[in-house]
Design an enzyme around this catalytic site. Structure first.
Site, PDB file in Angstrom:
ATOM      1  N   ARG B  51       0.727  -1.124   0.277  1.00 13.60           N
ATOM      2  CA  ARG B  51       0.038  -0.006  -0.175  1.00 13.60           C
ATOM      3  C   ARG B  51       0.991   1.235   0.188  1.00 13.60           C
ATOM      4  NH1 ARG B  51       2.440   1.849   3.839  1.00 13.60           N
ATOM      5  NH2 ARG B  51       0.953   3.449   3.866  1.00 13.60           N
ATOM      6  N   GLY B  52       0.467   2.291  -0.258  1.00 12.36           N
ATOM      7  CA  GLY B  52       1.063   3.592  -0.216  1.00 12.36           C
ATOM      8  C   GLY B  52       1.132   4.007  -1.817  1.00 12.36           C
ATOM      9  N   ALA B  53       0.669   5.200  -2.188  1.00 10.24           N
ATOM     10  CA  ALA B  53       0.386   5.221  -3.731  1.00 10.24           C
ATOM     11  C   ALA B  53       1.650   4.951  -4.372  1.00 10.24           C
ATOM     12  CB  ALA B  53       0.081   6.773  -3.624  1.00 10.24           C
ATOM     13  N   ARG B  94      -7.606  -1.030  -6.938  1.00  9.57           N
ATOM     14  CA  ARG B  94      -7.980   0.225  -6.053  1.00  9.57           C
ATOM     15  C   ARG B  94      -8.280   1.479  -6.768  1.00  9.57           C
ATOM     16  NH1 ARG B  94      -4.987   0.978  -0.557  1.00  9.57           N
ATOM     17  NH2 ARG B  94      -6.915   1.935   0.165  1.00  9.57           N
ATOM     18  N   GLN B 203      -2.200   1.851  10.025  1.00 14.03           N
ATOM     19  CA  GLN B 203      -0.811   1.993   9.556  1.00 14.03           C
ATOM     20  C   GLN B 203       0.058   2.885  10.339  1.00 14.03           C
ATOM     21  OE1 GLN B 203      -3.812   2.583   7.944  1.00 14.03           O
ATOM     22  NE2 GLN B 203      -4.137   1.841   5.953  1.00 14.03           N
ATOM     23  N   ASP B 244      -2.465  10.534  -2.250  1.00 17.04           N
ATOM     24  CA  ASP B 244      -3.076   9.440  -3.134  1.00 17.04           C
ATOM     25  C   ASP B 244      -3.230  10.003  -4.332  1.00 17.04           C
ATOM     26  OD1 ASP B 244      -3.372   8.170  -0.074  1.00 17.04           O
ATOM     27  OD2 ASP B 244      -3.034   6.572  -1.584  1.00 17.04           O
ATOM     28  N   ASN B 254      -6.185  11.877   0.368  1.00 14.56           N
ATOM     29  CA  ASN B 254      -5.127  11.187   1.145  1.00 14.56           C
ATOM     30  C   ASN B 254      -5.920  10.324   2.325  1.00 14.56           C
ATOM     31  OD1 ASN B 254      -2.579  10.422   1.937  1.00 14.56           O
ATOM     32  ND2 ASN B 254      -2.749  11.587   3.890  1.00 14.56           N
ATOM     33  N   LYS B 255      -5.288   9.489   2.953  1.00 14.44           N
ATOM     34  CA  LYS B 255      -5.846   8.429   3.937  1.00 14.44           C
ATOM     35  C   LYS B 255      -7.058   9.369   4.893  1.00 14.44           C
ATOM     36  CE  LYS B 255      -5.296   5.023   4.568  1.00 14.44           C
ATOM     37  NZ  LYS B 255      -6.405   3.935   3.741  1.00 14.44           N
TER      38      LYS B 255
END
Lengths: 357, 357
Positions: B51-53, B94, B203, B244, B254-255
């Site tokens: 995960r993580g863009a 995603r 996370q 993201d 973003n998250k």
């Protein structure tokens, strides 16, 4: 549950016991805990088996009765000494909610009156039990009145955000913030309630959702961090929270996360109300900065259901409460009505010939 | 870990495999996952094993190589058809992070060039692997440059708040927001980092704390709801987050939780920076409202480590991201420098003779 107040109840006469619903086990299990002495009550408060400012006040009042049971019969001197020991034990359980200290002070005053009489043994216990019951009964009535006064603030179709649990489980009645929701729901208003899960101990997910679902109220669980976008999307029309202590200037201590919600509500021009009995006001504390904030153990944040989720050795900051400054609070919903300052509250209480706090 | 980029790596030549560190198991276990086809990569992205863009962009690029392995040797027509199938599979993993689509588009362009040549079988695979490696190497360099540009914003003694994980685990380099922290730390500045745990998937607690502790950085874990009082107490001097997707007007996905932090930072006059490579900008999306927000399943909120914490039947709202409007963002930290608008970023890139995004 929840309107019949089974978060806690007294069983029997002056030699009876306090029965608590162990809230740490909800919603998986409904298990009662029988308290036979003040230490068990203090432990239950400390570990949040019973929680919510009004409920811990009532529990502590009954804890005084339990603590004195072992001292009767006794001399006035030994009873006084025991009374102070019991109050000290219970007062040491948690520092922030003022209702605890308020209830203990009421019990001390009642004991002082009873101890002034000769042969106070059985009369002392039954008098203290009467006082604890009076505190509990007043809490039941207060919850209902808060609901009635607050429900006019909610409109049909409103999205309501609440944080932590300010419901039946937090009181001996049917709650403070949730009482407002219950009353509006009963009057036929269709509400959409969003319940913050309320990390770290998940009182919103575990307790508030459980209560609201039992009452057939449309309830959506969110993580605490999801409130802000819901506000921006126009889906929250009012925020309702409880309180653990309100300073004389209106600064309010409540469950951690409340302050952030108040800032967010202000930024989105959403009304933010605190629903709390007047005994939550602490006129001896001038401002929020002087309210002691309980710091709890790291495990509450680093472990979930016994499972470690953060790396070994990380530092943790875990305050149980935060302070919301009065300027961010649209109003206080109390048993005497809705108001904005302590002066207004005192005037309201006086007009009804009631004590404040 | 983390600076050597083991969040993901390619093993072998054009017929090799993609090795991912399964981040859902951290910090309890460091377990690698070997991907031999694009479906395994897509599944790993969907379930946040990677995960993580930036990292999912790199993983998807390698996923294209894996997907084509089974199609070689083949006709140009069959290779083209397979390429589209592989890209469709990976693109469906995603929806929010644009780096995924950006990396897939780069791979498609590379494939187009390679497929124009005769006898493209082995050359296609090795050419695609070169392109995926180039994306990964650029990401490593980008992370370092973001750290260098951003570190001047941090001062000795600063309290830094970060959300989710924008570190080595989110990239193939040493991160975006955390790269800034690493660079400042290496230059001798003493920082106190507060890591939001980042519900629901933690996370921050699981990944960011783990990374920062390994680098010997003073790290304190907090629940998401605890950031606001820390800001009020003056303990946070800057907020650093990743991204993201950034719309053309600077609105940033973003998250979930980022938007609330930005509102809080603004209310407390604390600078709020987004650290992200320029490929996170999506100039085809004019405003944040048009960025698709992934809604994830209820279980992520109602269950913790397999343990149910909310009552059966409660509704859950679980968006994985939120949108922070550009007006709340003090600046963007990129590989080309720190800027405030897309126009500035384009000018910066042009001055360095670099493409944007």
């Amino acid at each position: 549950m929840p309107a019949d107040g089974t978060a806690l109840r007294w069983r029997g006469g002056p030699d009876g016991q306090l029965i608590l619903l162990d809230q740490t086990l909800l919603p998986a299990r409904c298990q009662e805990l029988t308290c036979r002495d003040e230490k068990t009550v203090a432990e239950a408060i400390r570990h949040l088996r019973v929680r919510g400012a009004p409920a811990i006040g009532v529990a502590a009042a009954y804890g005084v009765v339990l603590g004195l049971q072992s001292a009767v019969p006794g001399t006035t001197g030994s009873l006084r000494a025991r009374l102070e020991e019991v109050i000290r034990c219970l007062a040491g359980s948690r520092p922030t909610a003022v209702n605890l200290f308020w209830a203990l002070e009421r019990m001390r005053r009642a004991a002082d009156g009873l101890l002034a009489e000769p042969e106070t043994g059985p009369a002392l216990l039954s008098g203290l039990l009467d006082e604890a019951r009076a505190i509990q009964e007043a809490d039941v009535a207060t919850c209902l009145a808060i609901g009635t006064h607050g429900s006019v603030l909610l409109e049909d179709g409103h999205g309501v955000l609440t944080h932590c649990n300010a419901g039946a489980l937090a009181t001996s009645g049917r709650g403070t913030a949730l009482s407002v929701i219950y009353a509006a729901h009963e009057s036929g208003k269709r509400l959409k309630v969003f319940a913050d899960e309320t990390r770290p101990l998940l009182q919103g997910a575990r307790l508030t959702c459980w209560e609201l679902l039992q009452q057939g109220i449309d309830t959506t669980l969110i993580c605490d961090s999801m409130a802000a976008p819901l506000m921006r999307e126009g889906r929250i029309h009012i925020v309702l929270v409880g309180a653990d202590r309100i300073a004389a200037n209106g600064d309010t201590a409540n469950k951690i996360g409340t302050y952030g919600l108040a800032v967010l509500a202000h930024a989105h021009q959403i009304p933010f109300f605190v629903a709390a009995p007047c005994c939550t006001w602490d006129l001896d504390t001038p401002r929020g900065e002087e309210i002691p904030i309980e710091l709890r153990c790291a495990d509450e944040v680093t472990h979930l259901a016994g499972h470690q989720t953060a790396p070994e050795g990380v530092q943790v900051h875990n305050p149980a409460f935060d302070i919301t400054p009065a300027r961010l609070i649209t109003g206080f919903i109390s048993e005497h009505g809705v108001f904005q300052t302590a002066d207004q509250a005192i005037a309201l209480a006086r007009a009804r010939n009631m004590p404040f706090p």
